[in-house]
Design a protein around this motif. Structure first.
Motif, PDB file in Angstrom:
ATOM      1  N   ASP A 124       0.810  -1.216   0.000  1.00  0.00           N
ATOM      2  CA  ASP A 124       0.000   0.000   0.000  1.00  0.00           C
ATOM      3  C   ASP A 124       0.847   1.271   0.000  1.00  0.00           C
ATOM      4  OD1 ASP A 124      -2.260  -1.538   0.051  1.00  0.00           O
ATOM      5  OD2 ASP A 124      -2.632  -1.300   2.203  1.00  0.00           O
ATOM      6  N   TYR A 125       2.164   1.127   0.028  1.00  0.00           N
ATOM      7  CA  TYR A 125       3.031   2.294   0.161  1.00  0.00           C
ATOM      8  C   TYR A 125       3.874   2.484  -1.091  1.00  0.00           C
ATOM      9  CZ  TYR A 125       1.648   1.941   5.024  1.00  0.00           C
ATOM     10  OH  TYR A 125       0.901   1.887   6.174  1.00  0.00           O
ATOM     11  N   ASP A 126       4.296   3.730  -1.296  1.00  0.00           N
ATOM     12  CA  ASP A 126       5.212   4.028  -2.399  1.00  0.00           C
ATOM     13  C   ASP A 126       6.658   3.728  -2.024  1.00  0.00           C
ATOM     14  OD1 ASP A 126       3.370   5.373  -4.401  1.00  0.00           O
ATOM     15  OD2 ASP A 126       2.991   6.595  -2.613  1.00  0.00           O
ATOM     16  N   LEU A 127       6.983   3.895  -0.733  1.00  0.00           N
ATOM     17  CA  LEU A 127       8.342   3.660  -0.263  1.00  0.00           C
ATOM     18  C   LEU A 127       8.279   3.059   1.132  1.00  0.00           C
ATOM     19  CD1 LEU A 127      11.472   4.056  -0.497  1.00  0.00           C
ATOM     20  CD2 LEU A 127      11.138   6.331   0.533  1.00  0.00           C
ATOM     21  N   VAL A 128       9.067   1.995   1.360  1.00  0.00           N
ATOM     22  CA  VAL A 128       9.192   1.381   2.679  1.00  0.00           C
ATOM     23  C   VAL A 128      10.641   1.548   3.124  1.00  0.00           C
ATOM     24  CG1 VAL A 128       8.964  -0.722   4.055  1.00  0.00           C
ATOM     25  CG2 VAL A 128       7.370  -0.284   2.167  1.00  0.00           C
ATOM     26  N   ILE A 129      10.820   2.152   4.291  1.00  0.00           N
ATOM     27  CA  ILE A 129      12.145   2.368   4.873  1.00  0.00           C
ATOM     28  C   ILE A 129      12.243   1.542   6.140  1.00  0.00           C
ATOM     29  CG2 ILE A 129      13.745   4.064   5.844  1.00  0.00           C
ATOM     30  CD1 ILE A 129      12.210   6.233   4.274  1.00  0.00           C
ATOM     31  N   CYS A 130      13.314   0.790   6.276  1.00  0.00           N
ATOM     32  CA  CYS A 130      13.559   0.056   7.515  1.00  0.00           C
ATOM     33  C   CYS A 130      14.864   0.557   8.119  1.00  0.00           C
ATOM     34  CB  CYS A 130      13.631  -1.449   7.286  1.00  0.00           C
ATOM     35  SG  CYS A 130      13.769  -2.368   8.843  1.00  0.00           S
ATOM     36  N   ALA A 131      14.821   0.896   9.425  1.00  0.00           N
ATOM     37  CA  ALA A 131      15.972   1.501  10.089  1.00  0.00           C
ATOM     38  C   ALA A 131      16.596   0.597  11.135  1.00  0.00           C
ATOM     39  CB  ALA A 131      15.546   2.822  10.727  1.00  0.00           C
ATOM     40  N   THR A 132      16.332  -0.694  11.058  1.00  0.00           N
ATOM     41  CA  THR A 132      16.907  -1.632  12.020  1.00  0.00           C
ATOM     42  C   THR A 132      17.191  -2.959  11.349  1.00  0.00           C
ATOM     43  OG1 THR A 132      16.375  -2.998  13.953  1.00  0.00           O
ATOM     44  CG2 THR A 132      14.536  -2.056  12.769  1.00  0.00           C
ATOM     45  N   PRO A 133      18.342  -3.582  11.622  1.00  0.00           N
ATOM     46  CA  PRO A 133      18.644  -4.867  10.977  1.00  0.00           C
ATOM     47  C   PRO A 133      17.705  -5.977  11.402  1.00  0.00           C
ATOM     48  CG  PRO A 133      20.270  -4.368  12.676  1.00  0.00           C
ATOM     49  CD  PRO A 133      19.452  -3.138  12.490  1.00  0.00           C
ATOM     50  N   TYR A 134      17.143  -5.882  12.586  1.00  0.00           N
ATOM     51  CA  TYR A 134      16.257  -6.942  13.071  1.00  0.00           C
ATOM     52  C   TYR A 134      15.005  -7.073  12.205  1.00  0.00           C
ATOM     53  CZ  TYR A 134      19.196  -6.503  17.198  1.00  0.00           C
ATOM     54  OH  TYR A 134      20.273  -6.460  18.047  1.00  0.00           O
ATOM     55  N   ASP A 135      14.521  -5.962  11.674  1.00  0.00           N
ATOM     56  CA  ASP A 135      13.274  -5.969  10.901  1.00  0.00           C
ATOM     57  C   ASP A 135      13.488  -5.842   9.401  1.00  0.00           C
ATOM     58  OD1 ASP A 135      11.632  -6.024  13.255  1.00  0.00           O
ATOM     59  OD2 ASP A 135      12.081  -3.903  13.537  1.00  0.00           O
ATOM     60  N   ALA A 136      14.737  -5.749   8.960  1.00  0.00           N
ATOM     61  CA  ALA A 136      15.003  -5.439   7.554  1.00  0.00           C
ATOM     62  C   ALA A 136      14.540  -6.530   6.604  1.00  0.00           C
ATOM     63  CB  ALA A 136      16.490  -5.165   7.344  1.00  0.00           C
ATOM     64  N   GLY A 137      14.243  -7.728   7.118  1.00  0.00           N
ATOM     65  CA  GLY A 137      13.708  -8.779   6.257  1.00  0.00           C
ATOM     66  C   GLY A 137      12.411  -8.393   5.583  1.00  0.00           C
ATOM     67  N   VAL A 138      11.669  -7.443   6.156  1.00  0.00           N
ATOM     68  CA  VAL A 138      10.409  -7.017   5.538  1.00  0.00           C
ATOM     69  C   VAL A 138      10.646  -6.407   4.162  1.00  0.00           C
ATOM     70  CG1 VAL A 138      10.377  -4.660   6.479  1.00  0.00           C
ATOM     71  CG2 VAL A 138       8.216  -5.866   6.063  1.00  0.00           C
ATOM     72  N   LEU A 139      11.869  -5.955   3.893  1.00  0.00           N
ATOM     73  CA  LEU A 139      12.185  -5.354   2.595  1.00  0.00           C
ATOM     74  C   LEU A 139      12.398  -6.405   1.513  1.00  0.00           C
ATOM     75  CD1 LEU A 139      14.739  -2.635   3.812  1.00  0.00           C
ATOM     76  CD2 LEU A 139      12.276  -2.367   3.422  1.00  0.00           C
ATOM     77  N   THR A 140      12.425  -7.676   1.890  1.00  0.00           N
ATOM     78  CA  THR A 140      12.707  -8.749   0.923  1.00  0.00           C
ATOM     79  C   THR A 140      11.475  -9.605   0.653  1.00  0.00           C
ATOM     80  OG1 THR A 140      13.405 -10.315   2.647  1.00  0.00           O
ATOM     81  CG2 THR A 140      15.086  -8.839   1.756  1.00  0.00           C
ATOM     82  N   THR A 141      10.296  -9.043   0.889  1.00  0.00           N
ATOM     83  CA  THR A 141       9.065  -9.836   0.746  1.00  0.00           C
ATOM     84  C   THR A 141       8.422  -9.703  -0.630  1.00  0.00           C
ATOM     85  OG1 THR A 141       7.806  -8.003   1.710  1.00  0.00           O
ATOM     86  CG2 THR A 141       8.576  -9.721   3.212  1.00  0.00           C
ATOM     87  N   GLY A 142       9.137  -9.112  -1.590  1.00  0.00           N
ATOM     88  CA  GLY A 142       8.598  -9.009  -2.939  1.00  0.00           C
ATOM     89  C   GLY A 142       7.571  -7.914  -3.099  1.00  0.00           C
ATOM     90  N   THR A 143       7.630  -6.887  -2.264  1.00  0.00           N
ATOM     91  CA  THR A 143       6.675  -5.790  -2.359  1.00  0.00           C
ATOM     92  C   THR A 143       6.879  -4.987  -3.639  1.00  0.00           C
ATOM     93  OG1 THR A 143       5.947  -3.736  -1.330  1.00  0.00           O
ATOM     94  CG2 THR A 143       8.222  -4.374  -0.956  1.00  0.00           C
ATOM     95  N   SER A 144       5.789  -4.371  -4.116  1.00  0.00           N
ATOM     96  CA  SER A 144       5.888  -3.501  -5.285  1.00  0.00           C
ATOM     97  C   SER A 144       6.364  -2.105  -4.904  1.00  0.00           C
ATOM     98  CB  SER A 144       4.531  -3.400  -5.973  1.00  0.00           C
ATOM     99  OG  SER A 144       3.549  -2.891  -5.080  1.00  0.00           O
ATOM    100  N   ALA A 145       6.461  -1.809  -3.609  1.00  0.00           N
ATOM    101  CA  ALA A 145       6.941  -0.502  -3.162  1.00  0.00           C
ATOM    102  C   ALA A 145       8.446  -0.386  -3.365  1.00  0.00           C
ATOM    103  CB  ALA A 145       6.600  -0.297  -1.689  1.00  0.00           C
ATOM    104  N   ARG A 146       8.914   0.843  -3.509  1.00  0.00           N
ATOM    105  CA  ARG A 146      10.338   1.089  -3.422  1.00  0.00           C
ATOM    106  C   ARG A 146      10.791   0.763  -2.002  1.00  0.00           C
ATOM    107  NH1 ARG A 146      13.140   2.112  -8.190  1.00  0.00           N
ATOM    108  NH2 ARG A 146      11.697   3.061  -9.663  1.00  0.00           N
ATOM    109  N   THR A 147      12.038   0.333  -1.848  1.00  0.00           N
ATOM    110  CA  THR A 147      12.532  -0.029  -0.519  1.00  0.00           C
ATOM    111  C   THR A 147      13.889   0.607  -0.274  1.00  0.00           C
ATOM    112  OG1 THR A 147      13.496  -2.090  -1.389  1.00  0.00           O
ATOM    113  CG2 THR A 147      11.278  -2.219  -0.436  1.00  0.00           C
ATOM    114  N   LEU A 148      14.109   0.978   0.992  1.00  0.00           N
ATOM    115  CA  LEU A 148      15.379   1.554   1.429  1.00  0.00           C
ATOM    116  C   LEU A 148      15.737   0.936   2.768  1.00  0.00           C
ATOM    117  CD1 LEU A 148      17.735   3.612   1.586  1.00  0.00           C
ATOM    118  CD2 LEU A 148      16.086   5.261   2.530  1.00  0.00           C
ATOM    119  N   TYR A 149      16.897   0.309   2.825  1.00  0.00           N
ATOM    120  CA  TYR A 149      17.423  -0.191   4.094  1.00  0.00           C
ATOM    121  C   TYR A 149      18.352   0.873   4.657  1.00  0.00           C
ATOM    122  CZ  TYR A 149      19.853  -3.243   7.441  1.00  0.00           C
ATOM    123  OH  TYR A 149      20.393  -3.797   8.577  1.00  0.00           O
TER     124      TYR A 149
END
Length: 385
Positions: A124-149
Motif C-alpha cells: 500500500d506504500y510508495d516507499l518502505v524504509i527500515c531503520a533496524t537490521p532486526y526488521d530489515a527482512g520485511v524489505l525482501t518480501t517481494g513488495t511492489s513498493a520502493r525499498t530503502l534499508y
C-alpha cells in the motif's frame, strides 16, 4: 550566530511512506523520527511503526505487559519464546552469549520478517524504509513498493565485536549479511564511513548506495564558556563498544564530567551518573564526550551523540584512535593520558569560542534538511514501480 533554515520545497506528488524502526529513546529513535519529520514537512503521508516490543503485550517501560506475550498467533508466540531464550541464555551467561546469539538473532530476523509482511500491507506504500537490521527482512518480501534499508552499521561485525559470535559464526553471518546488503534496492548507512567499511571489508559493490548521513537540528541557544569547563556524556550506556571502564577512568582524571543516559552504570565504576536528560541539557556544558572501543569497526565508525554535541556548539572530545574526524569539524582528539591537558588547552575563553564556532558551523552543514535531501530526490525522480 544563527544557522539559516534550509527552505523546504514542496513535492511534485505526495507519496505514502512506511518507516519501520525500533524506538529505544536513544539514537535508534532520533534518526527515524527525523526522517518522519523531514518527509512530512515535504508534504508526504508517513506512517512510523515502532517494533521495539513486537512480541509483547505492552511497550511502556515498567509495564507488566512487557513481560507477557502480545499474541497467541504462532509467529508472534514464537518470537516471544525466542526473546525469552535470548534473555535467559545470551545476556549474562558468557558461553551462551558467544555461542548461541547467532541462532537467536537469525531466528528473530526471520520471525519478524514473517510477522511484518503479514501485518503491514507494504504494497500500500510508495516507499518502505527500515531503520533496524532486526526488521530489515520485511524489505525482501517481494513488495511492489520502493525499498530503502537505512542500516545503522555493518551488523555482523558489530555483533562479533560485542562478543556474541564465534569466529566461524562471524564468517557465516558476514557472508549472509553481504548478500543481504547487496540485494537491497536502496542502501544507506548512518554515516558514510560505514559504507566505505562495508565495501572494503564485506566486499559489497556500493552500486545501490543512497547515502543519508546522520544530521542534527542546530540549537538556537548555544553553549557558553564557563570555568572550569564542564564535560557532558549523553547517550546509551548499554553496549560494550561504549567502553564504560574508559569513561570511568576519564571521570577520575577530570572530575567535571557528568554522565546522562541509561541504563544506570555499576556504582562501583565511580561514574558521575546524573540520570536521563534531554539534549537541551547540553547548553550548560562546554565539551561533549565520546568514548568507544578500539576495534576496527568503531575506529572507522561514528557516534550519533557527536551530532547532539555539535548542535549546541560544543567541541567534541573524541578518542584519537577514531578515524575520519575530518568529516566532523569541531572534534578534539584525546588519548587517556592527554585528556586533561587537551581540556586545559581550550580553557581560555577565546580559544574555546573559536572551537565552539567551528563545531556549530559543522552542525549547520549537517542540518537534517541537508543530509536527508537525497531521500526527497529519490521520491521526486523515481515514481513507484
Amino acid at each position: 550566530m544563527n544557522t539559516p533554515t534550509t527552505p523546504v520545497p514542496r513535492p511534485s506528488r505526495a507519496r505514502r511512506i512506511l518507516i519501520v524502526a525500533q524506538l529505544d529513546g536513544y539514537a535508534n529513535s532520533v534518526r527515524p523520527l527525523a526522517i518522519q519529520r523531514f518527509l512530512e514537512e515535504h508534504g508526504h503521508d508517513v506512517r512510523l511503526v515502532d517494533t521495539n516490543c513486537l512480541s509483547r503485550a505492552a511497550s511502556a517501560p515498567g509495564s507488566m505487559g512487557r513481560m507477557l506475550p502480545g499474541s497467541l498467533r504462532p509467529a508472534r508466540l514464537a518470537l516471544y519464546v525466542n526473546d525469552v531464550a535470548s534473555k535467559l541464555l545470551t545476556r549474562r551467561w558468557a558461553f551462551g552469549r558467544r555461542h548461541l546469539s547467532y541462532h537467536v538473532l537469525l531466528t528473530d530476523h526471520r520471525l519478524r520478517r514473517r510477522i511484518l509482511a503479514d501485518e503491514l500491507d507494504v504494497d500500500d506504500y510508495d516507499l518502505v524504509i527500515c531503520a533496524t537490521p532486526y526488521d530489515a527482512g520485511v524489505l525482501t518480501t517481494g513488495t511492489s513498493a520502493r525499498t530503502l534499508y537505512d542500516c545503522p552499521n555493518p551488523w555482523a561485525d558489530e555483533v562479533y565485536c560485542e562478543s556474541r559470535l564465534t569466529d566461524r559464526q562471524h564468517r557465516r553471518f558476514r557472508r549472509w549479511e553481504t548478500g543481504f546488503l547487496e540485494d537491497m534496492e536502496h542502501l544507506s548507512f548512518s554515516w558514510e564511513s560505514y559504507g566505505r567499511y562495508a565495501q572494503e571489508h564485506y566486499g559489497i559493490s556500493g552500486g545501490n548506495f543512497l547515502q543519508l548521513n546522520w544530521g542534527c537540528t542546530p540549537s538556537p541557544e548555544r553553549a557558553r564558556f564557563a570555568a572550569p569547563p564542564r564535560v557532558a556524556y549523553l547517550g546509551s550506556l548499554s553496549s560494550r563498544f561504549i567502553d564504560l571502564s574508559l569513561l570511568a577512568r576519564l571521570n577520575r582524571r577530570y572530575p567535571h564530567i557528568d554522565v546522562y543516559g541509561g541504563p544506570p552504570p555499576d556504582p562501583a565504576l565511580g561514574i558521575n551518573y546524573r540520570g536521563y536528560a534531554s539534549p537541551e541539557i547540553l547548553r550548560h556544558y562546554q565539551f561533549g564526550l565520546i568514548t568507544c572501543s578500539r576495534d576496527l569497526l568503531r575506529r572507522e565508525g561514528f557516534s550519533a551523540k557527536h551530532l547532539h554535541y555539535l548542535a549546541y556548539g560544543l567541541p567534541v572530545l573524541v578518542p584519537d584512535w577514531r578515524r575520519h574526524l575530518d568529516l566532523l569539524r569541531g572534534s578534539v582528539p584525546y588519548s587517556e593520558e592527554s585528556f586533561t591537558s587537551v581540556i586545559e588547552g581550550l580553557s581560555d575563553p577565546e580559544r574555546w569560542r573559536r572551537a565552539s564556532d567551528t563545531a556549530y558551523a559543522q552542525a549547520g552543514r549537517l542540518d537534517w534538511n541537508r543530509t536527508l535531501e537525497p531521500l526527497q530526490r529519490l521520491l521526486d525522480g523515481q515514481p513507484r514501480g
